[in-house]
Scaffold this active site. Structure first.
Site, PDB file in Angstrom:
ATOM      1  N   GLU A  53      42.347  45.565  47.305  1.00 43.55           N
ATOM      2  CA  GLU A  53      42.827  46.680  48.345  1.00 43.55           C
ATOM      3  C   GLU A  53      41.881  47.244  49.220  1.00 43.55           C
ATOM      4  O   GLU A  53      41.334  48.113  49.396  1.00 43.55           O
ATOM      5  CB  GLU A  53      43.153  47.740  47.384  1.00 43.55           C
ATOM      6  CG  GLU A  53      44.491  47.460  46.609  1.00 43.55           C
ATOM      7  CD  GLU A  53      44.763  48.693  45.896  1.00 43.55           C
ATOM      8  OE1 GLU A  53      44.196  49.812  45.559  1.00 43.55           O
ATOM      9  OE2 GLU A  53      45.878  48.510  45.286  1.00 43.55           O
ATOM     10  N   GLU A  79      49.826  44.196  41.314  1.00 45.23           N
ATOM     11  CA  GLU A  79      49.502  45.337  41.025  1.00 45.23           C
ATOM     12  C   GLU A  79      51.062  46.123  41.195  1.00 45.23           C
ATOM     13  O   GLU A  79      51.614  46.019  42.240  1.00 45.23           O
ATOM     14  CB  GLU A  79      48.708  46.098  41.405  1.00 45.23           C
ATOM     15  CG  GLU A  79      47.387  46.098  40.912  1.00 45.23           C
ATOM     16  CD  GLU A  79      46.331  47.210  41.469  1.00 45.23           C
ATOM     17  OE1 GLU A  79      46.724  48.143  41.789  1.00 45.23           O
ATOM     18  OE2 GLU A  79      45.118  46.597  41.490  1.00 45.23           O
TER      19      GLU A  79
END
Ligand code: IFM
Length: 434
Positions: free
Chosen positions: A163, A345
């Site tokens: 991320e 995720e």
């Protein structure tokens, strides 16, 4: 309801964690991270909590991995500050731990999916400017080599960074994560240096002959609060969803990003774009929610979020599974074509508490299966999606929210460290074995 058989046979199902959120950073000679520095500042993290003990996974990983039996893969990260406590010197005890962890993962028939950076930069490097300092690419490259020297021989797959949007934008422009800056120049430099560090790590990994290399990006669906908010949506989408995938796959920043960041990017940033856009073997997609966006006065990027009355998770995040389908479609059409994608995720926090030893969390099961249905339908439409990882295996340290928000499929009592599989976990496991 879809079944396991509706997915390709080779499709991998797993669960994900990250080092600082579960291990217990106080053990095994790990050095302080930028999160320890951040948490020490009043008001930054709920109750000033840190990952010092977390789930004590450092001592309990064998039993924790037993819980995963029956799944195909385990996504975990190595901690930079555990491997290099001062950012430079290698802590052999840290590498020994990851050696044991990987063997224990393989012994349970789980494919190890490694992420090299999930936010635990050594505080010593943070003090040198962290992601704002161009040297971070070399520091990260050295760390990559140290980790791969020890465990690279057994990885099914390796991601450089988790991320980048959070590592840079959320942390240096929005100020919600360590180091907590609210500065557009810091934000722009961090954006670029995170990408450069990824490029450097990819070169080191390729030079070693490592296979299955990728990066994990987070995406959010969006809708305009009113039809007049469409321009704001375009700016939101550029920053949230395109600021990293576009450089990675096309070697350029989106125009709508340059509109605000061009003046703040490091000098001669263009010269780095070839390294940044070296081919990937796969892309990791993290998806949780949708935002409702409206125009806002003030400086670029001039948008803000609106609350909706859509069903929400414990984080207050809208539950919107269709957004995962929309994201996968956008990626395939605009950037990744047939590149393998993994949903690395996806999951939800809920205020779970055991009642007579049982945690009934039907909302989480619904969340899980409705998102899986989106993936299945994308695959049926020709998308090359090869795996899904639920976030997270265990309740854990949810960054600025401390231990209050529970994302796990396994409940953790942080007083006793007792683990209790939630009903959603039982449902997932029986779905997988049906
Ligand atoms: O807990 C985090 C994780 O570390 C990164 N992705 C989002 C999760 C939930 O907020």
């Amino acid at each position: 309801m879809i079944t396991r058989k509706d997915f390709p046979e080779a499709f991998l199902f797993g669960a994900a964690t990250s080092a600082y959120q579960i291990e217990g950073h106080g053990f095994g000679g790990a050095g302080p991270t930028i999160w320890d520095t951040f948490a020490a500042q009043p008001g930054r993290v709920v109750n000033g909590e840190t990952g010092a003990i977390a789930c004590d996974h450092y001592h309990r990983y064998e039993a924790d991995l037993d819980l995963l039996k029956g799944l195909d893969a385990y996504r975990f990260s190595t901690s930079w500050a555990r491997v290099m406590p001062d950012g430079r010197t290698v802590n052999q005890a840290g590498l020994d731990y990851y050696d044991r962890l990987v063997d224990a993962t393989l012994a349970r028939g789980l494919k190890p999916f490694l992420t090299l950076y999930h936010w635990d930069m050594p505080a010593a490097l943070g003090a040198l400017g962290g992601w704002e300092n161009r040297d971070v690419a070399r520091w990260f490259g050295d760390y990559t080599d140290a980790v791969m020297d020890r465990i690279g021989d057994r990885m099914a797959s390796t991601a450089t960074i988790n991320e980048p949007w959070c590592v840079s934008w959320l942390s240096h422009f929005l100020g919600h994560h360590a180091p907590g800056k609210q500065d557009i120049t810091a934000g722009a430099r961090a954006v670029h240096h995170v990408l450069l560090a990824h490029g450097e790590a990819m070169e080191r990994l390729r030079a070693r002959g490592q296979k299955n290399l990728g990066i994990v990006l987070n995406f959010e669906a969006s809708q305009p609060a009113t039809p007049q908010d469409t321009p704001a949506i375009a700016r939101f989408d550029a920053i949230m969803n395109r600021m990293f995938i576009e450089p990675l796959t096309k070697g350029r920043y989106p125009e709508l990003v340059l509109e605000g960041l061009d003046a703040h990017l490091p000098e001669n940033w263009q010269d780095d774009m070839a390294r940044i856009s070296a081919p990937l073997d796969w892309l990791g997609v993290n998806y949780y929610t949708r935002q409702t966006i409206t125009e806002a006065p003030g400086p670029w990027p001039r948008y803000t979020m609106r609350k909706t009355d859509a069903p929400k998770t414990q984080m207050g995040w809208d539950i919107y599974p269709e957004g995962l389908g929309e994201t996968l479609k956008m990626l395939r059409q605009d950037y990744t074509a047939d590149l393998p994608l993994f949903v690395t995720e996806n999951g939800m926090a809920w205020d779970d508490s055991p009642q007579d030893g049982v945690i009934d969390d039907p909302a989480r099961s619904d969340y899980l299966f409705s998102h899986l249905a989106q993936i299945q339908s994308a695959i049926a439409g020709g998308a090359n999606i090869q795996g899904y990882f639920y976030w997270s295996l265990l309740d854990n340290f949810e960054w600025a929210f401390g231990y209050e928000k529970r994302f796990g499929m396994i409940h953790v009592d942080f007083e006793t460290q007792e683990r209790t599989p939630k009903n959603s976990f039982h449902a997932f496991k029986s779905w997988l074995s049906a």
